[in-house]
Design an enzyme around this catalytic site. Structure first.
Site, short mmCIF file in Angstrom:
data_model
loop_
_atom_site.label_atom_id
_atom_site.label_comp_id
_atom_site.label_asym_id
_atom_site.label_seq_id
_atom_site.Cartn_x
_atom_site.Cartn_y
_atom_site.Cartn_z
N TYR A 33 -1.41 -0.42 10.43
CA TYR A 33 -1.65 -0.99 9.10
C TYR A 33 -0.46 -0.74 8.17
O TYR A 33 0.04 -1.65 7.50
CB TYR A 33 -2.94 -0.38 8.50
CG TYR A 33 -3.20 -0.78 7.08
CD1 TYR A 33 -3.69 -2.04 6.75
CD2 TYR A 33 -2.95 0.12 6.03
CE1 TYR A 33 -3.93 -2.40 5.44
CE2 TYR A 33 -3.20 -0.23 4.71
CZ TYR A 33 -3.67 -1.49 4.42
OH TYR A 33 -3.90 -1.84 3.11
N LYS A 39 2.32 -3.47 6.41
CA LYS A 39 2.70 -3.59 5.00
C LYS A 39 4.21 -3.47 4.84
O LYS A 39 4.84 -4.22 4.09
CB LYS A 39 1.99 -2.52 4.16
CG LYS A 39 0.47 -2.68 4.10
CD LYS A 39 0.08 -3.97 3.40
CE LYS A 39 -1.43 -4.11 3.23
NZ LYS A 39 -1.82 -5.48 2.82
N SER A 51 0.85 -1.20 0.00
CA SER A 51 0.00 0.00 0.00
C SER A 51 0.88 1.24 0.00
O SER A 51 1.98 1.25 0.57
CB SER A 51 -0.85 -0.03 1.27
OG SER A 51 -1.40 1.24 1.51
N1 LIG Z 1 -8.79 -1.29 -0.80
C1 LIG Z 1 -7.77 -0.48 -0.60
O1 LIG Z 1 -7.96 0.74 -0.53
C2 LIG Z 1 -6.37 -1.00 -0.46
C3 LIG Z 1 -5.28 -0.14 -0.63
C4 LIG Z 1 -3.99 -0.64 -0.50
C5 LIG Z 1 -3.79 -1.98 -0.19
N2 LIG Z 1 -4.87 -2.79 -0.01
C6 LIG Z 1 -4.63 -4.19 0.34
O2 LIG Z 1 -5.17 -5.04 -0.67
C7 LIG Z 1 -5.64 -6.25 -0.09
C8 LIG Z 1 -7.05 -6.48 -0.52
O3 LIG Z 1 -7.84 -5.36 -0.12
P1 LIG Z 1 -9.40 -5.29 -0.41
O4 LIG Z 1 -9.74 -3.86 -0.53
O5 LIG Z 1 -9.78 -6.23 -1.46
O6 LIG Z 1 -9.94 -5.80 1.00
P2 LIG Z 1 -11.12 -6.79 1.32
O7 LIG Z 1 -11.36 -6.74 2.79
O8 LIG Z 1 -12.29 -6.56 0.42
O9 LIG Z 1 -10.48 -8.19 0.91
C9 LIG Z 1 -9.63 -8.90 1.77
C10 LIG Z 1 -10.10 -10.34 1.77
O10 LIG Z 1 -9.24 -11.09 2.61
C11 LIG Z 1 -10.03 -11.94 3.43
N3 LIG Z 1 -9.22 -12.20 4.63
C12 LIG Z 1 -8.81 -11.31 5.57
N4 LIG Z 1 -8.05 -11.93 6.49
C13 LIG Z 1 -7.97 -13.23 6.11
C14 LIG Z 1 -7.32 -14.36 6.64
N5 LIG Z 1 -6.62 -14.31 7.77
N6 LIG Z 1 -7.43 -15.54 5.99
C15 LIG Z 1 -8.16 -15.64 4.84
N7 LIG Z 1 -8.81 -14.60 4.29
C16 LIG Z 1 -8.71 -13.41 4.93
C17 LIG Z 1 -11.32 -11.16 3.67
O11 LIG Z 1 -12.41 -11.98 4.03
C18 LIG Z 1 -11.52 -10.51 2.31
O12 LIG Z 1 -12.24 -11.35 1.44
C19 LIG Z 1 -5.46 -6.10 1.42
O13 LIG Z 1 -4.28 -6.74 1.79
C20 LIG Z 1 -5.36 -4.60 1.61
O14 LIG Z 1 -4.59 -4.27 2.74
C21 LIG Z 1 -6.14 -2.35 -0.16
#
Ligand SMILES: NC(=O)c1ccc[n+]([C@@H]2O[C@H](COP(=O)([O-])OP(=O)(O)OC[C@H]3O[C@@H](n4cnc5c(N)ncnc54)[C@H](O)[C@@H]3O)[C@@H](O)[C@H]2O)c1
Length: 349
Positions: free
Chosen positions: A162, A166, A138
């Site tokens: 958070y 990362k 991120s």
């Molecule tokens: N959405 C954003 O703005 C953003 C920005 C930068 C980075 N990210 C990173 O991208 C990744 C995906 O983000 P997203 O927006 O799709 O989030 P999201 O919450 O929609 O998706 C994450 C998924 O991981 C699953 N999950 C969480 N912990 C788990 C575990 N221990 N075991 C199995 N499954 C698990 C959740 O159920 C969910 O389906 C994350 O790592 C997030 O930190 C997201």
């Protein structure tokens, strides 16, 4: 003597990708693009922030099937079974908790899920000699960066659990890459993922009050929330509101496929920004949403939020150079697709 074709396929062509967190917002869009690019997809998700319906929708969009395993990325026994039962060639690791304010209040839960989960996954990958991984990092790792735009070489100074999570996982990956040069690793630093699949079948489905601007705007437009609060209009920006780099989630997903293709060529460690490379203010986004959807977004200006930064956008040139990838969707595409998803699914999945 001719080799059996199956041997050649497994030996030479990476075909099966494990997508952790594949039922989530970004993971589900990545699954669509992986299937479109003819990869086989296995999803591991514990559904702590998603529903299995998203996977059904991915299958509907692509006409292809996914093997879905309900389980936790911290559970070594489940992972071991998964890697024993399937020939996995690469992992896209999306599973994690992502709410910055929640991470401030519950740091242990975040370190456990995001850092320990990643380490457990990497241990099992190592045991099974699966050495290719794309990791969801991120732009939060940059913290209060003065660079505009922000290049990958900018100093890292995350300021919440958070962001630390990362950064720590990025460091673990960098150390693995030094110790084991056979690993191919892409740490992708996302800016602000927004929008939805143009089909309106999959999109962001936040639990409760959205933390991010775009789902909040969509929920105001659909009448679920009364008005948008804009945090501060006295920043040194075009109209005083904060500027961010919004990247369409389909562009982001395609960036992952481009990174995976690079891993297949044996790239070692890659650390790349994935962003559009330009910023829009909150009010510019609101105006674009109103123009693209013909919906009025009532808003009020409230005090700045602690920890918010005036201007934050990516230098996206390295990803273009290394992956041959860049964003193609406009702010209008983002707004129209977010709105289509919202109106087709007013209560989410
Ligand atoms: N959405 C954003 O703005 C953003 C920005 C930068 C980075 N990210 C990173 O991208 C990744 C995906 O983000 P997203 O927006 O799709 O989030 P999201 O919450 O929609 O998706 C994450 C998924 O991981 C699953 N999950 C969480 N912990 C788990 C575990 N221990 N075991 C199995 N499954 C698990 C959740 O159920 C969910 O389906 C994350 O790592 C997030 O930190 C997201």
């Amino acid at each position: 003597m001719a080799q059996p074709t199956g041997y050649l396929r497994i030996k030479n062509i990476m075909t099966t990708v494990l997508v952790t967190g594949g039922a989530g917002y970004i993971g589900s869009h990545a699954c669509v693009e992986l299937l479109n690019a003819n990869f086989d997809v296995l999803v591991l998700d514990n559904f702590c922030n998603s529903k299995a319906t998203s996977i059904k929708r991915v299958e509907k969009i692509t006409g292809k099937s996914i093997t879905l395993i309900e389980g936790d990325v911290r559970d070594k026994a489940t992972l071991t079974m998964l890697f024993s039962d399937h020939q996995i060639d690469a992992v896209m690791h999306f599973a994690g908790l992502k709410a910055v304010s929640d991470s401030v209040n519950n740091p242990l839960a975040y370190y456990d899920n995001n850092v320990m989960g990643s380490i457990t996954l990497l241990e099992v990958m190592s045991e099974f000699s699966v050495n290719n991984i794309v990791f969801s990092s991120s732009a939060t790792v940059y913290g209060f960066s003065d660079d505009k735009p922000i290049p990958e070489t900018a100093p890292l100074s995350p300021f919440n659990p958070y962001g630390h999570n990362k950064r720590m996982v990025e460091q673990v990956l960098a150390d693995i890459s030094i110790a084991e040069p056979s690993w191919n690793i892409a740490s992708l630093r996302y800016f602000n993922p927004v929008g939805a699949h143009p089909s309106g079948e999959i999109g962001e489905d936040p639990n409760g009050v959205p933390n991010n601007l775009m789902p909040y705007v969509s929920q105001v437009a659909v009448g679920k929330r009364e008005r948008l609060s804009v945090f501060g209009n006295d920043y040194p920006t075009i109209d005083g509101t904060g500027v961010r780099d919004y990247i369409h989630v389909v562009d982001l997903a395609l960036g992952h496929v481009a990174a995976l293709n690079k891993l297949m060529q044996g790239c070692g460690l890659l650390t790349l920004n994935l962003g559009a490379g330009r910023g829009y203010s909150v009010l510019e986004l609101v105006q674009a949403f109103e123009a693209s959807t013909e919906q009025k977004i009532p808003y009020e200006i409230v005090n700045r939020r602690a920890g918010d930064i005036a201007i934050y956008f990516a230098d996206a040139s390295l990803a273009k150079q290394v992956l041959g990838w860049k964003t193609t969707k406009t702010l209008e595409d983002i707004c129209r697709d977010a709105w289509r998803w919202q109106t087709k699914n007013p209560n989410g999945y």
